[in-house]
Design an enzyme around this catalytic site. Structure first.
Site, PDB file in Angstrom:
ATOM      1  N   CYS A 136       0.956  -1.400  -0.001  1.00 14.89           N
ATOM      2  CA  CYS A 136       0.372   0.113  -0.047  1.00 14.89           C
ATOM      3  C   CYS A 136       0.445   1.562  -0.236  1.00 14.89           C
ATOM      4  CB  CYS A 136      -1.426   0.147   1.223  1.00 14.89           C
ATOM      5  SG  CYS A 136      -2.142   1.745   1.371  1.00 14.89           S
ATOM      6  N   CYS A 139      -0.357   4.209   2.056  1.00 18.00           N
ATOM      7  CA  CYS A 139      -0.146   4.106   3.527  1.00 18.00           C
ATOM      8  C   CYS A 139       0.943   4.005   3.597  1.00 18.00           C
ATOM      9  CB  CYS A 139      -0.919   2.764   3.476  1.00 18.00           C
ATOM     10  SG  CYS A 139      -2.063   1.599   3.560  1.00 18.00           S
ATOM     11  N   ASP A 140       2.031   3.937   3.080  1.00 17.22           N
ATOM     12  CA  ASP A 140       3.994   3.462   3.594  1.00 17.22           C
ATOM     13  C   ASP A 140       4.539   4.925   3.282  1.00 17.22           C
ATOM     14  OD1 ASP A 140       2.731   1.537   4.996  1.00 17.22           O
ATOM     15  OD2 ASP A 140       2.956   0.109   3.862  1.00 17.22           O
TER      16      ASP A 140
END
Ligand code: FAD
Ligand code: NAP
Length: 327
Positions: A136, A139-140
């Protein structure tokens, strides 16, 4: 004390399919109960721009899903924060057990559990998850400011992830196992034009390197897809974007499946092999897998459920638009 709740229509999953089924189910006075699962809003909550939702030239995944949730609530859907751990379809009413301990019984069920990210299946990938291995970018990605990263895959997700990562990383290498991408052409054009992106064709990941002494990812050992020749690519992180598998664990062995674990529905309908159980969205669709097609199937599932419940004698009024629908 365990809590038991009965509903005419249980919707499992809160992606575009689930929310659309909820809007239609609520407007048909079925008083649907939706269990959102561990990813409220579904897959679109982990992306940024969405440019192909009709009516919105550009929106973001999280914003679109918030609007869908608000719409479903406004129509009267009872939305519950829970995750279904077990589903028994052997007798009606059907029984679902939530992680919360609540038991849900339902006259009809719509499965809208969508899909989850696939992994390469390498031991090094599992060992380094959360230490430089991710599925992701939204997300990261932030953790890779000024660093070099790799993305594995050749579909829309891989290209989107690669482009998003160029906002942070100094260099993004897209590694694909073939010599052409399956991503949409407009996405490919953006990718090829981006000076931070390099595409490495015809390569697979043999091993993710790193982890020594608590360190994260340091590189990848790659193999040429045809010759097997190996090379090492130094990088600080790797994003696996090789597609998604349908989330069908709940119904394995209970409903017919096809095409590798997708729930099988009767052509032109959302009926599964179990009467009263309907499937919509990525959980049943191995071909299109788009937000708008999932939403369309969510609509169909609610209309199919409404007709089923009416035939069962449950107090569901039949929508006049169903008069011409195939039986
Ligand atoms: P999902 O969105 O997968 O939602 C599944 C839901 O089921 C989740 O809420 C989850 O919590 C719930 N669930 C699962 N198991 C359980 C359980 N046991 N109990 C309770 N709930 C459960 N499509 C587009 O059209 N345009 C795009 O721009 C686009 N971008 C994308 C970007 C990315 C990074 C990804 C991964 C996909 C993208 N897609 C896009 C595809 C799109 O997101 C999917 O086709 C769509 O979300 C599928 O909707 P769905 O409702 O079937 O399921
Ligand atoms: P996908 O279209 O199935 O593509 C998966 C990619 O990963 C393919 O290129 C595939 O290679 C590669 N791959 C699969 N297994 C692999 C393995 N073990 N090792 C190496 N590579 C592997 O999946 P997706 O990109 O996640 O897209 C899923 C669906 O969501 C699609 O329908 C897509 O259109 C939709 N989506 C849409 C948008 C958008 O509209 N903007 C954005 C994201 C996703 P091959 O090509 O060789 O098979």
């Amino acid at each position: 004390m365990t809590d038991t709740r009965h509903t005419k229509l249980l919707i499992i999953g809160s992606g575009p399919a689930g929310y659309t089924a909820a809007v239609y189910g609520a407007r048909a006075m079925l008083e649907p109960l939706m269990v959102q699962g561990i990813q409220p809003g579904g897959q679109l909550t982990i992306t940024t721009e969405v440019e192909n939702w009709p009516g919105d030239t550009m929106t973001t995944g999280p914003e679109l899903m918030q609007r869908m949730e608000a719409h479903a609530r406004a129509m009267g859907t009872d939305i519950v924060t829970d995750h279904i751990a077990k589903l028994d379809l052997s007798a009606r009413p059907f029984t679902a057990t939530g992680d919360s301990g609540t038991t849900y019984t339902a006259d009809a069920v719509i499965l809208a559990t969508g899909a989850q990210a696939k992994w390469l299946g390498l031991p090094s990938e599992e060992r380094l998850q959360g230490m430089g291995v991710s599925a992701c970018a939204t997300c990261d990605g932030f953790f890779y400011r000024g660093k070099e990263v790799a993305v594995v895959g050749g579909g829309n997700t891989a290209v989107e992830e690669a482009l998003f990562l160029t906002n942070f990383a100094s260099k993004v290498t897209l590694i694909h196992r073939r010599d052409s991408l399956r991503a949409e052409k407009i996405m490919q054009d953006r990718l090829f034009r981006n000076p931070k992106v390099e595409v490495l064709w015809d390569h697979t990941v043999a091993e993710i390197l790193g982890g020594d002494g608590g360190a994260g990812v340091t590189g990848l050992r790659l193999a040429h897809a045809r010759t097997g020749a190996e090379r090492t690519l130094p990088c600080d992180g790797v994003f696996i974007a090789i597609g998604h598998s349908p989330a069908t664990e709940l119904v394995r062995g209970q409903v017919e499946m096809h095409h590798g674990d997708y729930v099988k529905v009767k052509p032109g309908s959302t009926e599964t092999s179990v009467p009263g159980v309907f499937a919509a969205g990525d959980v049943t669709d191995h071909v299109y897998r788009q937000a708008v097609t999932s939403a369309g199937m969510g609509c169909m599932a609610a209309l199919d459920a409404e007709r089923f419940l009416a035939a069962q004698g449950a107090d569901a009024p039949v929508d006049p638009t169903l008069a011409d629908a195939p039986a």
